[in-house]
Design a protein around this motif. Structure first.
Motif, mmCIF file in Angstrom:
data_model
loop_
_atom_site.group_PDB
_atom_site.id
_atom_site.type_symbol
_atom_site.label_atom_id
_atom_site.label_comp_id
_atom_site.label_asym_id
_atom_site.label_seq_id
_atom_site.Cartn_x
_atom_site.Cartn_y
_atom_site.Cartn_z
ATOM 1 N N ILE A 198 32.476 11.248 43.103
ATOM 2 C CA ILE A 198 32.783 12.235 42.068
ATOM 3 C C ILE A 198 34.268 12.136 41.728
ATOM 4 O O ILE A 198 35.127 12.391 42.573
ATOM 5 N N ASP A 199 34.556 11.745 40.490
ATOM 6 C CA ASP A 199 35.937 11.593 40.042
ATOM 7 C C ASP A 199 36.249 12.558 38.903
ATOM 8 O O ASP A 199 35.343 13.161 38.323
ATOM 9 N N ILE A 239 29.840 10.258 39.269
ATOM 10 C CA ILE A 239 29.984 11.367 38.333
ATOM 11 C C ILE A 239 31.451 11.484 37.945
ATOM 12 O O ILE A 239 32.337 11.363 38.801
ATOM 13 N N PHE A 240 31.726 11.709 36.656
ATOM 14 C CA PHE A 240 33.100 11.918 36.204
ATOM 15 C C PHE A 240 33.174 13.300 35.561
ATOM 16 O O PHE A 240 32.653 13.521 34.466
ATOM 17 N N LEU A 241 33.797 14.252 36.267
ATOM 18 C CA LEU A 241 33.896 15.626 35.789
ATOM 19 C C LEU A 241 35.168 15.823 34.965
ATOM 20 O O LEU A 241 36.237 15.347 35.346
ATOM 21 N N ILE A 242 35.040 16.527 33.851
ATOM 22 C CA ILE A 242 36.201 16.854 33.035
ATOM 23 C C ILE A 242 36.141 18.335 32.659
ATOM 24 O O ILE A 242 35.101 18.986 32.812
ATOM 25 N N ALA A 243 37.273 18.866 32.183
ATOM 26 C CA ALA A 243 37.363 20.238 31.669
ATOM 27 C C ALA A 243 38.688 20.344 30.937
ATOM 28 O O ALA A 243 39.604 19.536 31.162
ATOM 29 N N SER A 244 38.812 21.333 30.062
ATOM 30 C CA SER A 244 40.042 21.500 29.300
ATOM 31 C C SER A 244 41.202 21.843 30.244
ATOM 32 O O SER A 244 40.998 22.384 31.341
ATOM 33 N N ILE A 266 28.618 8.805 34.993
ATOM 34 C CA ILE A 266 28.110 9.764 34.016
ATOM 35 C C ILE A 266 29.123 10.892 33.862
ATOM 36 O O ILE A 266 29.485 11.549 34.849
ATOM 37 N N GLU A 267 29.604 11.114 32.649
ATOM 38 C CA GLU A 267 30.609 12.140 32.381
ATOM 39 C C GLU A 267 29.948 13.502 32.201
ATOM 40 O O GLU A 267 28.930 13.629 31.520
ATOM 41 N N LEU A 268 30.551 14.518 32.812
ATOM 42 C CA LEU A 268 30.028 15.881 32.711
ATOM 43 C C LEU A 268 31.192 16.833 32.441
ATOM 44 O O LEU A 268 32.100 16.962 33.259
#
Length: 221
Positions: free
Chosen positions: A8-9, A143-148, A198-200
């Motif tokens: 998880i990145d 998994i590639f997690l992003i957020a503002s 997979i970007e989330l």
């Protein structure tokens, strides 16, 4: 579940550690907080009053740094040479400087070797910034997690308040923006999404919603 490797990145405060810990518990896997390892090295160097831009001096600290983890509630406990530093490694000062230390090749290699040894037999959930690209390039699930930036700063602000740490939201937003830039522009293992990850986007999602989404991805894989 088969003892696979789950990577998880994502950038700072995107929810990597929170989600990884829940997944590890639910799947009965080992959780490895790689970001905490780099923070411990940074703290050790800062305590010796080393100029962090001096790569040789920082690398010289590595033989004297022993990192260990112990279960904790609600957070995993982190130790530097048997001294608990769980809260101290999350300070604004360490956060502002960890990108400099983690960019050094010898530091990254030392931490990567430890991380790969832990993950060798599978059954592990590992989070960081280069897990899917460098540390565990053959992980079964990435998994590639992003957020503002604003949402990530708000999350960190609430965490700090709960720990009694006095930081402003504005300072945290600035620190996160700086961290994003440094992490994504370093020469060695920069922050980037693996081609098969997979970007989330976790902006506006609850922890439960993110966990459920990741579990669905894992089940699909």
């Amino acid at each position: 579940m088969n003892p696979i490797q789950i990577a998880i990145d994502g950038p700072a405060s995107a929810g990597k550690s929170t989600i990884a810990k829940i997944l590890a518990t639910d799947l009965n896997f080992v959780y490895v907080d790689t970001g905490a390892m780099y923070r411990v090295v940074t703290l050790a160097a800062m305590r010796k009053n080393i100029v962090l831009q001096d790569e040789t001096a920082v690398v010289a600290v590595l033989p004297d740094v022993n990192i260990s983890f112990k279960p904790g509630n609600p957070v995993q406990r982190v130790f530097l040479n048997d001294e608990e530093v769980t809260t101290e490694i999350r300070s604004v000062d360490v956060t502002a400087n960890v990108s400099v230390v983690s960019a050094y090749a010898a530091v990254r290699q030392a931490m990567t070797d430890i991380q790969r040894n832990i993950a060798a037999d599978g059954g592990v959930v590992m989070d960081g910034r280069d897990i899917g690209t460098t540390v565990l390039p053959n992980a079964a699930v990435k998994i590639f997690l992003i957020a503002s930036v604003h949402e990530r700063a708000v999350r960190r602000f609430k965490e700090n308040q709960a720990k009694g740490m006095d930081t402003t939201l504005e300072d945290l937003e600035a620190a996160i923006e700086k961290r994003d830039y440094l992490d994504s522009h370093r020469d060695i293992s920069p922050l980037k999404k693996a081609t098969d990850a997979i970007e989330l986007d976790t902006t506006g999602l609850s922890i439960t919603e993110v966990v459920d989404s990741v579990k669905h991805i894992i089940a699909t894989k």
